[in-house]
Design an enzyme around this catalytic site. Structure first.
Site, PDB file in Angstrom:
ATOM      1  N   LYS A 179       1.077  -1.403  -0.078  1.00 30.76           N
ATOM      2  CA  LYS A 179       0.121  -0.040  -0.008  1.00 30.76           C
ATOM      3  C   LYS A 179       0.865   1.246  -0.166  1.00 30.76           C
ATOM      4  CE  LYS A 179       0.966   1.425   4.542  1.00 30.76           C
ATOM      5  NZ  LYS A 179       1.523   2.756   4.544  1.00 30.76           N
ATOM      6  N   PRO A 185       9.476  -4.203  -0.001  1.00 33.23           N
ATOM      7  CA  PRO A 185      10.659  -3.885   0.989  1.00 33.23           C
ATOM      8  C   PRO A 185       9.938  -3.411   2.303  1.00 33.23           C
ATOM      9  CG  PRO A 185      10.222  -1.925  -0.443  1.00 33.23           C
ATOM     10  CD  PRO A 185       9.377  -3.068  -1.068  1.00 33.23           C
ATOM     11  N   GLN A 207      10.743  -1.661   6.176  1.00 32.27           N
ATOM     12  CA  GLN A 207      10.959  -0.596   6.739  1.00 32.27           C
ATOM     13  C   GLN A 207      10.949   0.615   5.646  1.00 32.27           C
ATOM     14  OE1 GLN A 207      14.454  -0.130   9.305  1.00 32.27           O
ATOM     15  NE2 GLN A 207      13.240  -0.893  10.958  1.00 32.27           N
ATOM     16  N   ALA A 208       9.848   0.504   4.670  1.00 31.04           N
ATOM     17  CA  ALA A 208       9.757   1.679   3.760  1.00 31.04           C
ATOM     18  C   ALA A 208       8.232   2.242   3.740  1.00 31.04           C
ATOM     19  CB  ALA A 208       9.624   0.457   2.378  1.00 31.04           C
ATOM     20  N   GLY A 209       7.238   1.753   4.516  1.00 31.19           N
ATOM     21  CA  GLY A 209       6.159   2.585   4.611  1.00 31.19           C
ATOM     22  C   GLY A 209       5.009   1.883   3.568  1.00 31.19           C
ATOM     23  N   GLY A 257       4.090  -4.010   3.850  1.00 33.91           N
ATOM     24  CA  GLY A 257       4.503  -5.327   3.621  1.00 33.91           C
ATOM     25  C   GLY A 257       3.991  -6.280   4.782  1.00 33.91           C
ATOM     26  N   GLY A 258       4.539  -5.986   5.966  1.00 28.31           N
ATOM     27  CA  GLY A 258       4.198  -7.262   7.079  1.00 28.31           C
ATOM     28  C   GLY A 258       2.727  -7.147   7.276  1.00 28.31           C
ATOM     29  N   SER A 259       1.920  -6.085   7.065  1.00 30.51           N
ATOM     30  CA  SER A 259       0.598  -6.076   7.231  1.00 30.51           C
ATOM     31  C   SER A 259      -0.183  -7.029   6.290  1.00 30.51           C
ATOM     32  CB  SER A 259       0.164  -4.458   7.424  1.00 30.51           C
ATOM     33  OG  SER A 259       0.437  -4.014   8.377  1.00 30.51           O
ATOM     34  N   ALA A 260       0.368  -6.646   4.860  1.00 30.54           N
ATOM     35  CA  ALA A 260       0.091  -7.260   3.814  1.00 30.54           C
ATOM     36  C   ALA A 260       0.060  -8.857   3.987  1.00 30.54           C
ATOM     37  CB  ALA A 260       0.513  -6.869   2.430  1.00 30.54           C
ATOM     38  N   ASP A 306      -2.214  -1.459   9.936  1.00 27.20           N
ATOM     39  CA  ASP A 306      -2.624  -1.381   8.468  1.00 27.20           C
ATOM     40  C   ASP A 306      -3.015  -2.739   7.989  1.00 27.20           C
ATOM     41  OD1 ASP A 306      -1.452   1.207   8.294  1.00 27.20           O
ATOM     42  OD2 ASP A 306       0.427   0.521   7.751  1.00 27.20           O
TER      43      ASP A 306
END
Length: 290
Positions: free
Chosen positions: A13, A93, A95-97, A100-103, A135
Site C-alpha cells: 500500500k 521492501p 521499513q519502507a512505509g 509489507g508485514g501487514s499485507a 494497516d
C-alpha cells in the site's frame, strides 16, 4: 481431494495522504489517511502440516513475523492445534512505509479462513486484523480507502484511476515507532479534506490528486533520514513526474508519473544511482488468491 494449501498475492500500500489528528491516552496516534493498494506484492503459501506453526521468510522468519502472529490468533480463536506452514516470497521492501508485514498478515488470515472453510466472518477477521496492527485491516480490504482511528476504521472512497507510479527506496529504512516519536517532538495535529479527496478521486484524473498529497510524518522521517528529502526533491525534477510523497513513515518515496514510458525512464535514472526502484500502478483491490 481436500485442499491443504492456499496461495495468496499480498499487495503493498501507499498513503496518498496521512494526517495525525491526535494521541490517545494509551500512546497510540489517531490519524486520517487515504490508503491505496499498489501492484507490488509478496507471494504467500499457507499449508496444513504437522508440528505447530512455522513461518519461512528469510531473515524475517519465526514468531516475530506478523503472519505467524496472525496464524496464532486464528488458531487460538478456534481452539485448534493444527500445524501450519507459512512460506513468504518477499518482494515488498521492509521499513519502507509500504505495509509489507501487514499485507502478509492479512493474506495469512484470508488463506487460513479458506483452508478451514470460512469459520470466521469478514467482521471477525477485521477484529483479528485490528489486534495485529494498524494497516492489517486495510490490507484485508484493499483498493482505495479512507482510514481513521489508528488506521483500522475504514470507509470506501471512489476507486483511484490507474496511476503510474515510480517507487524509490534508500538503503536505510525508517523505524515507524521512531518516526512517531520524532513527530511528537515537533509535529502538529492536522486533518485531511475528505470531501476534497472524494471529488478528486471521482474525477478519474491523476492530476487532481496532486494538490492533496500530504504526509504529517514526512518532516519527522526526513529528520531521521535526510536522504528522503533529497530523493523527493530529485524525483520532482524528473520529466513526467506530477508529484511525489513519502509513503507512511518511509523511507520509500513514490512519484505519480504521467505515462508508464516516462516512469520506466525515471526508474532507469535511479537504478544508475544504485537505488531500489519499482515501476508499478494503483490497484482497485487488495490481496487475491493465487
Amino acid at each position: 481431494m481436500i485442499r491443504n494449501q492456499v496461495e495468496m498475492f499480498a499487495y503493498a500500500k501507499i498513503n496518498l495522504a496521512l494526517a495525525i489528528t491526535g494521541r490517545r491516552p494509551d500512546g497510540y496516534h489517531e490519524l486520517e489517511s487515504v490508503m491505496q493498494s499498489i501492484g507490488i506484492y509478496d507471494r504467500i503459501r499457507v499449508t496444513l502440516a504437522e508440528g505447530g506453526i512455522q513461518c519461512s521468510c528469510g531473515e524475517w522468519s519465526g514468531p516475530e513475523n506478523l503472519a505467524y502472529r496472525a496464524a496464532e490468533a486464528f488458531l487460538s480463536g478456534l481452539g485448534s492445534s493444527q500445524g501450519i506452514h507459512i512460506d513468504i516470497e518477499k518482494n515488498i521492501p521492509v521499513q519502507a512505509g509500504l505495509g509489507g508485514g501487514s499485507a502478509d498478515a492479512a493474506a495469512a488470515l484470508q488463506a487460513l479462513n479458506k483452508l478451514f472453510k470460512e469459520p470466521y466472518t469478514e467482521e471477525e477477521l477485521k477484529s483479528f486484523a485490528a489486534q495485529l496492527g494498524a494497516d492489517v485491516a486495510f490490507c484485508l480490504k484493499g483498493g482505495t480507502q479512507w482510514a481513521t482511528g489508528v488506521g483500522e476504521e475504514l470507509k470506501g472512497l471512489p476507486h483511484a484511476p490507474k496511476i503510474n507510479l515510480v517507487l524509490i527506496k534508500p538503503d536505510q529504512g525508517v523505524n515507524t515507532a521512531e518516526a512517531y516519536r520524532a513527530f511528537d517532538q515537533e509535529g502538529k495535529f492536522s486533518h485531511l479534506d475528505y470531501a476534497g479527496w472524494q471529488e478528486a478521486l471521482a474525477s478519474g484524473r491523476a492530476e487532481s490528486l496532486i494538490p492533496l498529497l500530504y504526509n504529517d510524518l514526512e518532516p519527522a522521517s526526513m529528520k531521521l533520514l535526510p536522504e528522503i528529502a533529497w530523493v523527493k526533491e530529485e524525483l520532482m525534477k524528473q520529466n513526467g513526474c506530477l508529484g511525489a510523497l513519502m509513503s507512511g513513515s518511509g523511507s520509500a518515496v513514490f512519484g505519480i508519473v504521467q505515462t508508464e514510458e516516462q516512469a520506466e525512464k525515471i526508474a532507469a535514472i535511479w537504478r544508475e544511482r544504485n537505488y531500489h526502484v519499482w515501476v508499478t500502478h494503483t490497484m482497485e483491490r487488495g490481496n487475491i488468491y493465487g
